[in-house]
Enzyme design. Structure first.
Site, PDB file in Angstrom:
ATOM      1  N   ASP A  53     -17.361  49.148 -49.974  1.00 43.08           N
ATOM      2  CA  ASP A  53     -18.184  47.622 -49.635  1.00 43.08           C
ATOM      3  C   ASP A  53     -19.373  47.923 -50.250  1.00 43.08           C
ATOM      4  O   ASP A  53     -19.856  48.885 -48.839  1.00 43.08           O
ATOM      5  CB  ASP A  53     -17.411  46.810 -48.669  1.00 43.08           C
ATOM      6  CG  ASP A  53     -18.027  45.295 -49.016  1.00 43.08           C
ATOM      7  OD1 ASP A  53     -17.546  44.391 -49.434  1.00 43.08           O
ATOM      8  OD2 ASP A  53     -18.890  45.133 -47.566  1.00 43.08           O
ATOM      9  N   GLU A  62     -19.081  48.951 -54.898  1.00 48.99           N
ATOM     10  CA  GLU A  62     -19.833  48.417 -55.308  1.00 48.99           C
ATOM     11  C   GLU A  62     -20.575  48.434 -54.676  1.00 48.99           C
ATOM     12  O   GLU A  62     -21.236  48.506 -54.519  1.00 48.99           O
ATOM     13  CB  GLU A  62     -18.814  47.656 -54.319  1.00 48.99           C
ATOM     14  CG  GLU A  62     -19.848  45.773 -54.403  1.00 48.99           C
ATOM     15  CD  GLU A  62     -19.644  44.843 -53.374  1.00 48.99           C
ATOM     16  OE1 GLU A  62     -20.465  43.262 -53.621  1.00 48.99           O
ATOM     17  OE2 GLU A  62     -20.325  45.372 -52.077  1.00 48.99           O
TER      18      GLU A  62
END
Ligand code: NOJ
Ligand code: CA
Length: 547
Positions: free
Chosen positions: A201, A242
């Protein structure tokens, strides 16, 4: 060069345990329920699951606010259920990626609790503090309109702490070696429990200098260190990051020699794919493919259409973004954070099956690995009455039973879509599996085909100019094989002239094409028509001289 890297030709399916299948009737999806649906997923043909965060969490950001990295949140089951589930997935040959959310913790994490209450705690430097409110506190918010600041005063600590995201998500001081040790420990733990890698993330924020001083300095060596650790512990484990970054930074993330990240989501191409779908102009997409072409051979792009967040259009020009808003999300209520659209794909494309097929076929033929979102195989819709991104996170629609067969409880964790054209009586897996022409069965065939065309994951590509910006033609080559894909983004019948010397054998139907004497194909396309062709006949043999 090793030619069997699993992630180069995976088909990834992402889901949240909490909204997939509830087995015990408490309204929340759980590992037991997910386990019972593994045969559905295996049947669909996906090779890899990406699970969104399921660790212990107050769940104020759908689990992206973790309070204990080593525990399964009780509402989904316990560690035993998780291990049972990974075992069952493996039995079916399905690999598993899980979210690794280490840019920040929940403010309920015991590190933060100790850090705020004791300045001498060893956890104090796990976070970033400032006695006074920093000058740039109102800058750099990720959720503008909802989030007010990136520095919030904590009464207990008597100081301001830094948070790139919501105020209940204090950023970890990822430059602190003790924090880096903890990150490795977390990775090591889940690897032992059977995961094949991590969707990391907010990667750019993880490696950026944080706090008051050295912001916007990227510490790329961290990426190599993560990778080395992972591959020492388990050779074929990967990181899928990401990282919505500018193309010029791609090689810094992948590593010039492929020594950093194995995979990244291609946000640059994603935004221009939506521009193409919205306007019928594929030129910016073709440029984006070229701009993101360079990557080490072992590195891979993950391509996707929608995900669990808003469709972020922040990297288009203002003019391009306006056009996408106008075509795909015209109401203010459909838009989010001044930069994106929060709808699901099917309603964006007005439920038009021709457009949906064209969009998925296009995404599946981009140079990289496709990532599907749960429910997209059915054409699920959204519920704009839910706040922020929750509108596109409603429970999976399994059948026409109450709450779409997702739960026996009266109140599911998020409401199931139950009226209108996307309600579960119209859109559900049970009906679609009985209908040979359904979106579900079409998606299954698409996945099967993608697996039979490894050139897309491995090959060199070129965009062939057919003198029509509404049609994207791509040519892939790998190990003596070659594939041509064609996508008509326009709502028009048209004919293209495609320069290509060999016969083209159509893979989805019998519309094969022979070149004329001047090595040109004349191909007639229906509105939103698409073709996948293999050059020459079907009897292709991979050149297996190298592995
Ligand atoms: C990115 C995730 O995709 C998003 O859902 C989340 O809110 C932020 N990171 C913060 O973790
Ligand atoms: Ca449950």
């Amino acid at each position: 060069m090793i030619k069997d890297l699993w992630y180069k030709n995976a088909v990834v399916y992402c889901l949240h345990v909490g909204t997939f299948m509830d087995s015990n009737g408490d309204g929340i999806g759980d590992f037991e329920g997910l386990m019972r649906r593994l045969d559905y997923l295996a049947g669909l043909g996906v090779t890899t699951l990406w699970l969104m965060p399921f660790q212990k969490s107050p769940r104020k950001d759908d689990g992206y606010d973790i309070s204990d990295y080593y525990a399964v949140d009780e509402c989904f089951g316990h560690l035993g259920d998780f291990v049972d589930f990974t075992h069952q997935a493996k039995q079916r040959g399905i690999r598993l990626l899980i979210d690794l959310v280490v840019n920040h913790t929940s403010d309920q994490h015991k590190w933060f609790q100790e850090a705020r209450s004791d300045p001498k705690s060893r956890y104090r430097d796990f976070y970033l503090w400032s006695d006074k409110k920093p000058k740039d506190a109102e800058k750099g918010m990720v959720f503008p309109g909802v989030q007010k600041s990136t520095w919030t005063r904590d009464k207990v600590a008597g100081a301001y702490y830094f948070h790139r995201f919501y105020d209940f998500q204090p950023d970890l001081n990822t430059q602190n070696p003790a924090v880096q040790d903890e990150i490795r420990k977390i990775m090591g733990f889940w690897l032992e429990l059977g995961v094949d890698g991590f969707r990391m993330d907010a990667m750019p924020f993880v490696i950026q200098g944080k706090g008051i001083e050295e912001q916007h300095v990227e510490h790329y060596t961290m990426l190599r260190e993560f990778r080395e650790f992972l591959q020492w512990r388990r050779g074929d484990a990967i990181i899928l990051a990401e990282a919505n970054v500018m193309p010029k930074l791609n090689l810094s993330y992948f590593g010039e020699d492929g020594d950093r990240l194995e995979m990244m989501f291609n946000f640059w191409v994603n935004q221009r794919t939506f521009y193409a779908l919205a306007t019928g102009d594929a030129r910016p997409l073709a440029r984006a493919l070229d701009q993101t072409r360079d990557r080490p051979e072992t590195a891979q792009w993950a391509h996707f259409l929608r995900n669990h967040d808003e469709l972020d259009l922040g990297r288009l020009t203002d003019d391009q973004r306006e056009k996408v808003f106008e075509a795909l999300g015209p109401d203010k209520d459909m838009q989010l954070y001044d930069r994106g659209i929060r709808r699901r794909l099917a309603p964006m494309l007005k439920g038009d099956r021709r457009r949906l097929e064209c969009a998925y076929s296009l995404m599946f033929t981009l140079p990289g690995t496709p990532v599907l979102r749960y429910g997209d195989e059915l054409g699920m819709g959204d519920d704009l009455s839910l706040p922020e991104r929750n509108c596109a996170r409603t429970p999976m629609q399994w059948s026409t039973e109450p709450h779409a067969g997702f739960t026996r409880a009266d109140k599911p964790v998020l409401p199931v879509i139950d009226d209108g054209p996307y309600g579960f009586r119209q859109v559900n897996a049970a009906d679609q599996r009985r209908d040979p022409s359904s979106m579900l069965n079409w998606t299954e065939r698409l996945i099967r085909m993608r697996k039979e065309v490894p050139e897309l994951g491995w090959g060199e590509f070129e965009v062939i100019d057919v003198k029509n910006p509404g049609v994207l033609v791509m040519h892939y080559e790998w190990r003596n094989n070659s594939v041509v894909t064609v996508h008509n983004l326009l709502d028009e019948n048209l004919e293209i002239t495609l320069p290509f010397p060999q016969k083209l054998t159509s893979l989805f139907d019998t519309a094969h094409s022979e070149p004329d004497k001047r090595h040109r194909h004349h191909i007639i396309l229906e509105p939103y028509g698409y073709r996948w062709y293999r050059a020459g006949g079907l009897g292709y043999i991979l050149d297996r001289r190298s592995y």
